[in-house]
Design an enzyme around this catalytic site. Sequence first.
Site, PDB file in Angstrom:
ATOM      1  N   GLU A 155       0.600  -1.205  -0.336  1.00 56.98           N
ATOM      2  CA  GLU A 155       0.092  -0.345   0.251  1.00 56.98           C
ATOM      3  C   GLU A 155       1.125   0.781   0.153  1.00 56.98           C
ATOM      4  O   GLU A 155       0.753   2.070  -0.024  1.00 56.98           O
ATOM      5  CB  GLU A 155      -0.826  -0.450   0.889  1.00 56.98           C
ATOM      6  CG  GLU A 155      -0.385   0.095   2.350  1.00 56.98           C
ATOM      7  CD  GLU A 155       0.189  -1.600   3.066  1.00 56.98           C
ATOM      8  OE1 GLU A 155       0.512  -2.505   2.271  1.00 56.98           O
ATOM      9  OE2 GLU A 155       0.121  -1.760   4.177  1.00 56.98           O
TER      10      GLU A 155
ATOM     11  N   CYS B 231      16.552  -5.928   1.206  1.00 55.54           N
ATOM     12  CA  CYS B 231      16.990  -7.020   2.001  1.00 55.54           C
ATOM     13  C   CYS B 231      18.561  -8.373   1.757  1.00 55.54           C
ATOM     14  O   CYS B 231      18.937  -8.858   2.703  1.00 55.54           O
ATOM     15  CB  CYS B 231      15.681  -8.380   1.838  1.00 55.54           C
ATOM     16  SG  CYS B 231      16.247  -9.183   0.580  1.00 55.54           S
TER      17      CYS B 231
HETATM   18  P1  NAD Z   1       6.318  -5.435   5.841  1.00 57.75           P
HETATM   19  O1  NAD Z   1       5.960  -6.800   5.643  1.00 57.75           O
HETATM   20  O2  NAD Z   1       6.033  -4.637   6.134  1.00 57.75           O
HETATM   21  O3  NAD Z   1       4.638  -5.688   3.958  1.00 57.75           O
HETATM   22  C1  NAD Z   1       5.049  -6.462   3.659  1.00 57.75           C
HETATM   23  C2  NAD Z   1       3.710  -6.845   3.087  1.00 57.75           C
HETATM   24  O4  NAD Z   1       2.517  -7.302   3.540  1.00 57.75           O
HETATM   25  C3  NAD Z   1       2.669  -5.310   2.261  1.00 57.75           C
HETATM   26  O5  NAD Z   1       1.886  -5.900   1.227  1.00 57.75           O
HETATM   27  C4  NAD Z   1       1.353  -5.808   3.620  1.00 57.75           C
HETATM   28  O6  NAD Z   1       0.253  -4.472   3.300  1.00 57.75           O
HETATM   29  C5  NAD Z   1       1.521  -6.843   3.977  1.00 57.75           C
HETATM   30  N1  NAD Z   1       1.583  -6.597   5.687  1.00 57.75           N
HETATM   31  C6  NAD Z   1       2.455  -6.126   6.629  1.00 57.75           C
HETATM   32  N2  NAD Z   1       1.436  -6.094   7.814  1.00 57.75           N
HETATM   33  C7  NAD Z   1       0.981  -7.231   7.287  1.00 57.75           C
HETATM   34  C8  NAD Z   1       0.274  -7.760   8.690  1.00 57.75           C
HETATM   35  N3  NAD Z   1       0.268  -7.443  10.239  1.00 57.75           N
HETATM   36  N4  NAD Z   1      -0.511  -8.782   8.072  1.00 57.75           N
HETATM   37  C9  NAD Z   1      -0.989  -9.329   7.126  1.00 57.75           C
HETATM   38  N5  NAD Z   1      -0.326  -8.458   6.519  1.00 57.75           N
HETATM   39  C10 NAD Z   1       0.585  -7.575   6.319  1.00 57.75           C
HETATM   40  O7  NAD Z   1       7.098  -5.637   4.429  1.00 57.75           O
HETATM   41  P2  NAD Z   1       7.812  -4.067   4.188  1.00 57.75           P
HETATM   42  O8  NAD Z   1       8.027  -2.435   4.776  1.00 57.75           O
HETATM   43  O9  NAD Z   1       6.856  -3.427   2.703  1.00 57.75           O
HETATM   44  O10 NAD Z   1       8.842  -4.679   2.859  1.00 57.75           O
HETATM   45  C11 NAD Z   1      10.470  -4.741   3.800  1.00 57.75           C
HETATM   46  C12 NAD Z   1      10.706  -5.803   4.518  1.00 57.75           C
HETATM   47  O11 NAD Z   1      10.758  -7.165   3.352  1.00 57.75           O
HETATM   48  C13 NAD Z   1      11.834  -6.260   5.256  1.00 57.75           C
HETATM   49  O12 NAD Z   1      11.739  -7.223   6.185  1.00 57.75           O
HETATM   50  C14 NAD Z   1      13.086  -6.842   4.184  1.00 57.75           C
HETATM   51  O13 NAD Z   1      13.885  -7.743   4.628  1.00 57.75           O
HETATM   52  C15 NAD Z   1      12.411  -8.087   3.559  1.00 57.75           C
HETATM   53  N6  NAD Z   1      12.259  -7.997   1.770  1.00 57.75           N
HETATM   54  C16 NAD Z   1      13.014  -9.396   2.282  1.00 57.75           C
HETATM   55  C17 NAD Z   1      12.937 -10.058   0.839  1.00 57.75           C
HETATM   56  C18 NAD Z   1      13.786 -11.153   0.361  1.00 57.75           C
HETATM   57  O14 NAD Z   1      13.856 -11.580  -0.435  1.00 57.75           O
HETATM   58  N7  NAD Z   1      14.009 -11.610   1.632  1.00 57.75           N
HETATM   59  C19 NAD Z   1      13.292  -8.599  -0.715  1.00 57.75           C
HETATM   60  C20 NAD Z   1      12.686  -7.324   0.032  1.00 57.75           C
HETATM   61  C21 NAD Z   1      11.713  -7.115   1.097  1.00 57.75           C
END
Ligand code: NAD
Length: 493
Positions: free
Chosen positions: A176, A281
Amino acid sequence: MNICKSFIGGEWVSVTATESAPVFNPALGEIIAEVPLADAALVDAAAQAAQAAFPGWRETPAVDRANILFRYKALLEAEFEAIALIISTEHGKTLGEARGDLRRGIQMVEYACGAPTLLMGESLENIARGIDCDVIRQPLGVCAGIVPFNFPAMVPLWMFPLALACGNTFILKPSEKVPLTATRLAELLDAAGLPKGVFNVVNGGRAVVDALLVHPLVRAISFVGSTPVARHIFDTGTRHGKRVQAAGGAKNFILVMPDATVTESVRGLVEAAFGCAGERCMAGSTAIAIGKAKDSVIPELVAAAKSIRVGAAFRDASAGMGPVITAQHRDRVETLIGVGEAEGARVAADGRSVRVADAPNGFYVGPTVLDGLAPDASLLREEIFGPVLGVVHMDDLDSAIEMANRSAYGNGAAIFTNSGRAAREFKHRINAGMVGINVAVPAPMAFFPFSGWNESFFGDLHLQGREGVAFYTQQKVTTSRWFAPGEGDVWAK
Ligand code: NAD
């Protein structure tokens, strides 16, 4: 105001919602769009549309599916600069980084264009006399992808091109915080000639995710985001009978040996720690300087960090680094810098004081180096996800590997050295799934798995490569036997 729509059954629909989220241009601190947060009813509409489209798409020959992806790739190339600008505007990363984000994504489309070859099965004749056996790969049905903010193009493109190439239909839940790139990706896929309902986008937040996790028509879920959410997605999704791959957060260590080439090590550390403002990440957020590397590398590293110009990168080509994603995130990163300082590290480069004159309301933190973190510092366990590099000093390779291996994560790790023996030892013993040897950000290309370990990944089959194909397909093994006329056959006589 740009109000984001969702894409259901081939139509862009307005979402009537009680709640909405702002989309910022983080470089300016200004709201540029709004995302109405959809509910379970819209998820159901998307799942029904995807299910209805599945039989036709499943029967579409793999070469014809691939041909749509070839057209998609051409459209992405034609719009390359325009999409990079959307990424940079809603995310904040530099235009160069935005181009890299999209380029990596397009490489997944190229990989998926190989569907006819990737989907080929295996066979063995005469597993017993006159009996043959073969295995074919078939699609699962409706698959869903839930993505983070930090790679608005690459991460969605890790998922749906391959899922579609394998004959599945798809529902994407964009972040979002950065829905505008996903919208453009969907519009171009539609323009490439994908049948209605094969690809759907539901914009929203947690309610959409929770509805996807329990929806009976959704067969598989791909997730990329933070570790607590990845664990929730894996636990809930698998409990509801879904196949799940869930990539989580990370804390990646970069070891610098005393024999390493100084300029290359410094260049690598700067790129790994401060590229995309540390919101990766695969960010190298901890450097372990071994022995004399402390004297040769750290002063140059600090000077290089201080020389990076922070700015409104979407319109300022001379900016070397953009903002972080939100004001709240900037505040959290600044707080964590304070924690490092309180734990005894020297703030050798301090990004907390950064000001951007022509964008005073942007969400900026400058490149920060916390030198001399203790091996048990709390920051070594925490993913900061900002432009902060912690530096630990250690005496030898053994203790550095042992310290890195105490991390709960296991995404990436790298070593800078000119010793083959040290590199081999590191590769063999390090507890991480993606390893760089004189490569600071060892993010694998489309045809290799994105192979996180430990708390950086929940599931069995990773994104990208052949594991991606395996994730989006199920195998059918057929054992067959044909009789000669009259052979062993009572009723044919
Ligand atoms: P996030 O976990 O906050 O959000 C990811 C997705 O999950 C979003 O679409 C969000 O709407 C949804 N979401 C968030 N909280 C939720 C909840 N409580 N219940 C259900 N859905 C929920 O992550 P972010 O801040 O958007 O991205 C950063 C994170 O992503 C970092 O921790 C990064 O390391 C990780 N990441 C990992 C990789 C990998 O390949 N391992 C790649 C890119 C990013």
